[in-house]
Write a protein that holds these residues in place. Structure first.
Motif, PDB file in Angstrom:
ATOM      1  N   VAL A  42       0.839  -1.202   0.000  1.00  0.00           N
ATOM      2  CA  VAL A  42       0.000   0.000   0.000  1.00  0.00           C
ATOM      3  C   VAL A  42       0.875   1.253   0.000  1.00  0.00           C
ATOM      4  CG1 VAL A  42      -1.679   1.321   1.350  1.00  0.00           C
ATOM      5  CG2 VAL A  42      -1.949  -1.154   1.113  1.00  0.00           C
ATOM      6  N   LEU A  43       1.905   1.244   0.847  1.00  0.00           N
ATOM      7  CA  LEU A  43       2.786   2.407   0.935  1.00  0.00           C
ATOM      8  C   LEU A  43       3.504   2.664  -0.381  1.00  0.00           C
ATOM      9  CD1 LEU A  43       4.029   4.526   2.904  1.00  0.00           C
ATOM     10  CD2 LEU A  43       5.885   2.895   3.265  1.00  0.00           C
ATOM     11  N   GLN A  44       3.883   1.607  -1.084  1.00  0.00           N
ATOM     12  CA  GLN A  44       4.632   1.778  -2.327  1.00  0.00           C
ATOM     13  C   GLN A  44       3.810   2.444  -3.425  1.00  0.00           C
ATOM     14  OE1 GLN A  44       6.782  -1.683  -3.646  1.00  0.00           O
ATOM     15  NE2 GLN A  44       7.737  -1.990  -1.649  1.00  0.00           N
ATOM     16  N   VAL A  45       2.477   2.347  -3.344  1.00  0.00           N
ATOM     17  CA  VAL A  45       1.648   3.053  -4.322  1.00  0.00           C
ATOM     18  C   VAL A  45       1.866   4.559  -4.201  1.00  0.00           C
ATOM     19  CG1 VAL A  45      -0.725   3.577  -5.015  1.00  0.00           C
ATOM     20  CG2 VAL A  45      -0.085   1.238  -4.450  1.00  0.00           C
ATOM     21  N   ALA A  46       1.848   5.050  -2.972  1.00  0.00           N
ATOM     22  CA  ALA A  46       2.064   6.480  -2.758  1.00  0.00           C
ATOM     23  C   ALA A  46       3.468   6.889  -3.204  1.00  0.00           C
ATOM     24  CB  ALA A  46       1.843   6.828  -1.290  1.00  0.00           C
ATOM     25  N   LEU A  47       4.467   6.051  -2.883  1.00  0.00           N
ATOM     26  CA  LEU A  47       5.841   6.385  -3.268  1.00  0.00           C
ATOM     27  C   LEU A  47       6.013   6.363  -4.778  1.00  0.00           C
ATOM     28  CD1 LEU A  47       7.884   4.414  -0.584  1.00  0.00           C
ATOM     29  CD2 LEU A  47       7.321   6.840  -0.629  1.00  0.00           C
ATOM     30  N   ALA A  48       5.476   5.327  -5.442  1.00  0.00           N
ATOM     31  CA  ALA A  48       5.598   5.240  -6.894  1.00  0.00           C
ATOM     32  C   ALA A  48       4.879   6.393  -7.572  1.00  0.00           C
ATOM     33  CB  ALA A  48       5.045   3.905  -7.387  1.00  0.00           C
ATOM     34  N   SER A  49       3.701   6.741  -7.054  1.00  0.00           N
ATOM     35  CA  SER A  49       2.933   7.831  -7.642  1.00  0.00           C
ATOM     36  C   SER A  49       3.712   9.132  -7.580  1.00  0.00           C
ATOM     37  CB  SER A  49       1.594   7.968  -6.914  1.00  0.00           C
ATOM     38  OG  SER A  49       0.846   9.036  -7.433  1.00  0.00           O
ATOM     39  N   TYR A  50       4.385   9.358  -6.456  1.00  0.00           N
ATOM     40  CA  TYR A  50       5.118  10.619  -6.303  1.00  0.00           C
ATOM     41  C   TYR A  50       6.450  10.615  -7.043  1.00  0.00           C
ATOM     42  CZ  TYR A  50       7.725  14.459  -4.322  1.00  0.00           C
ATOM     43  OH  TYR A  50       8.489  15.584  -4.181  1.00  0.00           O
ATOM     44  N   VAL A  51       7.195   9.518  -6.899  1.00  0.00           N
ATOM     45  CA  VAL A  51       8.561   9.508  -7.431  1.00  0.00           C
ATOM     46  C   VAL A  51       8.605   9.228  -8.928  1.00  0.00           C
ATOM     47  CG1 VAL A  51      10.811   8.364  -7.263  1.00  0.00           C
ATOM     48  CG2 VAL A  51       9.491   8.823  -5.193  1.00  0.00           C
ATOM     49  N   PHE A  52       7.794   8.261  -9.409  1.00  0.00           N
ATOM     50  CA  PHE A  52       7.909   7.809 -10.797  1.00  0.00           C
ATOM     51  C   PHE A  52       6.767   8.254 -11.708  1.00  0.00           C
ATOM     52  CE2 PHE A  52      10.047   4.339  -8.328  1.00  0.00           C
ATOM     53  CZ  PHE A  52      11.332   4.674  -8.695  1.00  0.00           C
ATOM     54  N   PHE A  53       5.591   8.516 -11.147  1.00  0.00           N
ATOM     55  CA  PHE A  53       4.433   8.788 -11.993  1.00  0.00           C
ATOM     56  C   PHE A  53       3.761  10.114 -11.667  1.00  0.00           C
ATOM     57  CE2 PHE A  53       5.029   4.269 -12.353  1.00  0.00           C
ATOM     58  CZ  PHE A  53       4.762   4.011 -13.678  1.00  0.00           C
ATOM     59  N   SER A  54       4.511  11.030 -11.106  1.00  0.00           N
ATOM     60  CA  SER A  54       3.960  12.359 -10.847  1.00  0.00           C
ATOM     61  C   SER A  54       3.931  13.136 -12.154  1.00  0.00           C
ATOM     62  CB  SER A  54       4.843  13.083  -9.820  1.00  0.00           C
ATOM     63  OG  SER A  54       4.253  14.297  -9.432  1.00  0.00           O
ATOM     64  N   PRO A  55       2.808  13.821 -12.494  1.00  0.00           N
ATOM     65  CA  PRO A  55       2.688  14.482 -13.790  1.00  0.00           C
ATOM     66  C   PRO A  55       3.769  15.514 -14.067  1.00  0.00           C
ATOM     67  CG  PRO A  55       0.562  14.354 -12.689  1.00  0.00           C
ATOM     68  CD  PRO A  55       1.589  13.910 -11.697  1.00  0.00           C
ATOM     69  N   GLU A  56       4.263  16.188 -13.017  1.00  0.00           N
ATOM     70  CA  GLU A  56       5.246  17.254 -13.254  1.00  0.00           C
ATOM     71  C   GLU A  56       6.651  16.715 -13.460  1.00  0.00           C
ATOM     72  OE1 GLU A  56       4.802  16.801  -8.739  1.00  0.00           O
ATOM     73  OE2 GLU A  56       3.535  16.791 -10.523  1.00  0.00           O
ATOM     74  N   ARG A  57       6.837  15.373 -13.356  1.00  0.00           N
ATOM     75  CA  ARG A  57       8.172  14.809 -13.518  1.00  0.00           C
ATOM     76  C   ARG A  57       8.272  14.044 -14.832  1.00  0.00           C
ATOM     77  NH1 ARG A  57       7.380  15.062  -8.197  1.00  0.00           N
ATOM     78  NH2 ARG A  57       9.154  15.588  -6.890  1.00  0.00           N
ATOM     79  N   GLN A  58       9.306  14.338 -15.600  1.00  0.00           N
ATOM     80  CA  GLN A  58       9.617  13.569 -16.813  1.00  0.00           C
ATOM     81  C   GLN A  58      10.651  12.523 -16.417  1.00  0.00           C
ATOM     82  OE1 GLN A  58       7.965  13.919 -19.744  1.00  0.00           O
ATOM     83  NE2 GLN A  58       6.714  15.383 -18.602  1.00  0.00           N
ATOM     84  N   THR A  59      10.185  11.314 -16.187  1.00  0.00           N
ATOM     85  CA  THR A  59      11.050  10.277 -15.629  1.00  0.00           C
ATOM     86  C   THR A  59      11.830   9.562 -16.724  1.00  0.00           C
ATOM     87  OG1 THR A  59       9.440   9.952 -13.875  1.00  0.00           O
ATOM     88  CG2 THR A  59      11.107   8.252 -14.138  1.00  0.00           C
ATOM     89  N   GLY A  60      13.149   9.694 -16.701  1.00  0.00           N
ATOM     90  CA  GLY A  60      14.010   8.987 -17.624  1.00  0.00           C
ATOM     91  C   GLY A  60      14.773   7.898 -16.900  1.00  0.00           C
ATOM     92  N   ALA A  61      15.667   7.231 -17.636  1.00  0.00           N
ATOM     93  CA  ALA A  61      16.410   6.116 -17.055  1.00  0.00           C
ATOM     94  C   ALA A  61      17.297   6.575 -15.905  1.00  0.00           C
ATOM     95  CB  ALA A  61      17.249   5.441 -18.138  1.00  0.00           C
ATOM     96  N   ALA A  62      17.986   7.707 -16.083  1.00  0.00           N
ATOM     97  CA  ALA A  62      18.898   8.169 -15.043  1.00  0.00           C
ATOM     98  C   ALA A  62      18.144   8.545 -13.770  1.00  0.00           C
ATOM     99  CB  ALA A  62      19.702   9.366 -15.551  1.00  0.00           C
ATOM    100  N   ALA A  63      17.005   9.259 -13.925  1.00  0.00           N
ATOM    101  CA  ALA A  63      16.228   9.661 -12.756  1.00  0.00           C
ATOM    102  C   ALA A  63      15.646   8.446 -12.042  1.00  0.00           C
ATOM    103  CB  ALA A  63      15.105  10.616 -13.171  1.00  0.00           C
ATOM    104  N   THR A  64      15.136   7.491 -12.799  1.00  0.00           N
ATOM    105  CA  THR A  64      14.576   6.281 -12.201  1.00  0.00           C
ATOM    106  C   THR A  64      15.661   5.495 -11.476  1.00  0.00           C
ATOM    107  OG1 THR A  64      12.907   6.147 -13.934  1.00  0.00           O
ATOM    108  CG2 THR A  64      13.331   4.140 -12.677  1.00  0.00           C
ATOM    109  N   ALA A  65      16.816   5.349 -12.120  1.00  0.00           N
ATOM    110  CA  ALA A  65      17.920   4.606 -11.505  1.00  0.00           C
ATOM    111  C   ALA A  65      18.410   5.306 -10.248  1.00  0.00           C
ATOM    112  CB  ALA A  65      19.061   4.467 -12.508  1.00  0.00           C
ATOM    113  N   ALA A  66      18.490   6.646 -10.295  1.00  0.00           N
ATOM    114  CA  ALA A  66      18.935   7.394  -9.119  1.00  0.00           C
ATOM    115  C   ALA A  66      17.973   7.219  -7.961  1.00  0.00           C
ATOM    116  CB  ALA A  66      19.082   8.874  -9.467  1.00  0.00           C
ATOM    117  N   ALA A  67      16.660   7.237  -8.257  1.00  0.00           N
ATOM    118  CA  ALA A  67      15.669   7.048  -7.199  1.00  0.00           C
ATOM    119  C   ALA A  67      15.815   5.665  -6.562  1.00  0.00           C
ATOM    120  CB  ALA A  67      14.260   7.222  -7.770  1.00  0.00           C
ATOM    121  N   PHE A  68      16.007   4.651  -7.393  1.00  0.00           N
ATOM    122  CA  PHE A  68      16.199   3.305  -6.848  1.00  0.00           C
ATOM    123  C   PHE A  68      17.466   3.240  -6.002  1.00  0.00           C
ATOM    124  CE2 PHE A  68      13.089   1.421  -9.798  1.00  0.00           C
ATOM    125  CZ  PHE A  68      12.514   0.488  -8.948  1.00  0.00           C
TER     126      PHE A  68
END
Length: 446
Positions: free
Chosen positions: A36-62
């Motif tokens: 349940v908690l990971q839904v909120a984290l994924a929504s904010y970190v990876f699927f937030s509309p104001e963020r253009q998530t690329g490979a480097a940003a995704t890898a850095a977050a992980f």
């Protein structure tokens, strides 16, 4: 039919064991909360509309989210071999509930800067104690000949519970708040996770204080839960010394060493696949602006992977009665190598669904085998340290995978090269583990 009946009979026997059943309940409640908690984290970190998530940003977050796992892991293991594990499960779940409440306030208040990520990192660090404690406690609640079954049911069911939590969190977010919800709408989702952590803490009270060890079941620990009052500097040195002892213990037990090495390699290539799946869901299968569709596709892929976990729990005990555990693990990894190429290279949602299912089966089946080999190979007083090494290898491999993904993956996640690398890696791990184990067996017989 006989094998199905045999599995069902063994499963019923296992679940009738009070200690295992209670430990199982703590795992399910806590890992459902993690999902349940990971839904909120994924929504904010990876699927937030104001963020253009690329490979480097995704890898850095992980990398940022997983590095504390590797840092905390060694310390968790040493403390788990000194503290009563039941107390660890109780207090870490209570602390996670408190930190979740802090996260609710941060999200609702719009304070999602550095304090938010510090809170997340603290929660993930505590999670090391929970998962390592659960794994180290299994041999205390089942018989030795039930370890394969226990390692099928417990971690796999926990992983499935986490996937179910992801689905529940995602559906709750969509049904209650709709696709245009603001960031503050994630607060109630985190609050649900808080309640689940409290349930896990309460369920741990059903387990005897000394039942999970370390040491005997006769209450030999001190009145403060077995914590030795020593200076911080001496404690840190003992942690380092304990880690060195744990390393020597593993090195002296080649089956455990081979198994942990194979698991670390598997985790690396699974990590590459997961990051690719996030990018494909976010930027390739759908318009990058349609973040809800991307999050829905990722949730679906994780759900199918969870179904693969369940199949692994059903098949692994049956398969390991017909062949060596290590042979079964190698076959699973070989199947993963094939599926990553065909149909993986089609780069369609149905193709990725097939890959997700088979990789869920292969990686979880591998984990069941490795957990069992480690349980059979190491001494009880070292299990906490060994399983913390296990966690470190898991998460350090994932951090390395994140770095490789940043270098190799485009923003869309579509890369034939990365699929060839992943398939080759799974195949090489399968061959290396199979050959290494059988060569050692031949040497011991000669």
């Amino acid at each position: 039919m006989p094998t199905t009946t045999g599995f069902s009979s063994e499963l019923r026997i296992l679940l009738r064991r009070p200690g295992f059943r209670r430990l199982f309940g703590v795992r399910i409640a806590g890992q459902f909360g993690d999902g349940v908690l990971q839904v909120a984290l994924a929504s904010y970190v990876f699927f937030s509309p104001e963020r253009q998530t690329g490979a480097a940003a995704t890898a850095a977050a992980f990398a940022v989210l997983l590095l504390p796992y590797s840092v905390i892991g060694p310390f968790a293991g040493v403390l788990l071999d000194r503290w009563q594990r039941r107390q660890v499960l109780l207090f870490t779940n209570l602390c996670r509930a408190a930190l979740s409440l802090a996260m609710v306030w941060q999200v609702t208040d719009g304070n999602v800067g550095p304090p938010f990520f510090i809170t997340v990192l603290a929660m993930l660090s505590l999670n090391r104690f929970v998962l390592a404690g659960l794994s180290a406690s299994v041999p205390r609640v089942v018989e030795r000949d039930e370890l394969v079954m226990a390692n099928s049911v417990a971690p796999t069911s926990g992983a499935v519970a986490m996937i179910a939590g992801v689905g529940a969190g995602y559906l709750t977010q969509r049904w209650l708040f709709g696709s245009d919800a603001e960031e503050s709408a994630e607060g109630p989702i985190v609050l649900l996770a808080t309640l689940l952590y409290l349930v896990a803490a309460l369920l741990s009270l059903r387990i005897g204080r000394t039942t999970l060890g370390p040491g005997g079941d006769d209450g030999e620990g001190s009145g403060d839960g077995g914590v030795e009052r020593i200076p911080v500097t001496l404690a840190a040195r003992q942690v380092v010394d304990g880690m060195a002892e744990g390393a020597r213990h593993i090195a002296a037990r080649k089956p455990a060493l081979w198994a942990l090495t194979a698991m670390a390699s598997t985790r690396f290539f699974y990590g590459l696949t997961l990051i690719a799946a996030i990018l494909l869901s976010r930027n390739y299968f759908h318009d990058p602006a349609d973040v809800d569709a991307g999050l829905g596709t990722l949730a679906m892929l994780l759900g199918i992977s969870g179904a693969g976990f369940m199949v692994a729990a059903l098949l692994t005990p049956v398969a390991t009665r017909q062949m060596r555990k290590e042979t079964w693990a190698a076959l699973l990894l070989a199947a993963a190598a094939v599926v990553v190429l065909v149909p993986g290279t089609l780069f369609t949602v149905p193709a990725m669904a097939v890959v997700a299912g088979v990789l869920g089966l292969a990686t979880q089946g591998m984990k069941i085998v490795v957990d069992t080999v480690v349980h059979e190979s190491v001494d009880d007083e070292y299990r906490g340290r060994v399983f913390s090494f296990y966690d470190v290898a898991f998460n350090a491999s994932f951090v390395l995978a994140a770095g490789a993904a940043a270098l190799l993956l485009p923003a869309t996640g579509q890369s034939y090269l990365i699929l060839v690398v992943i398939a080759t890696g799974f195949a090489a791990t399968a061959v290396g583990y199979h050959v290494g184990v059988h060569r050692r067996a031949a040497e011991r017989m000669s």
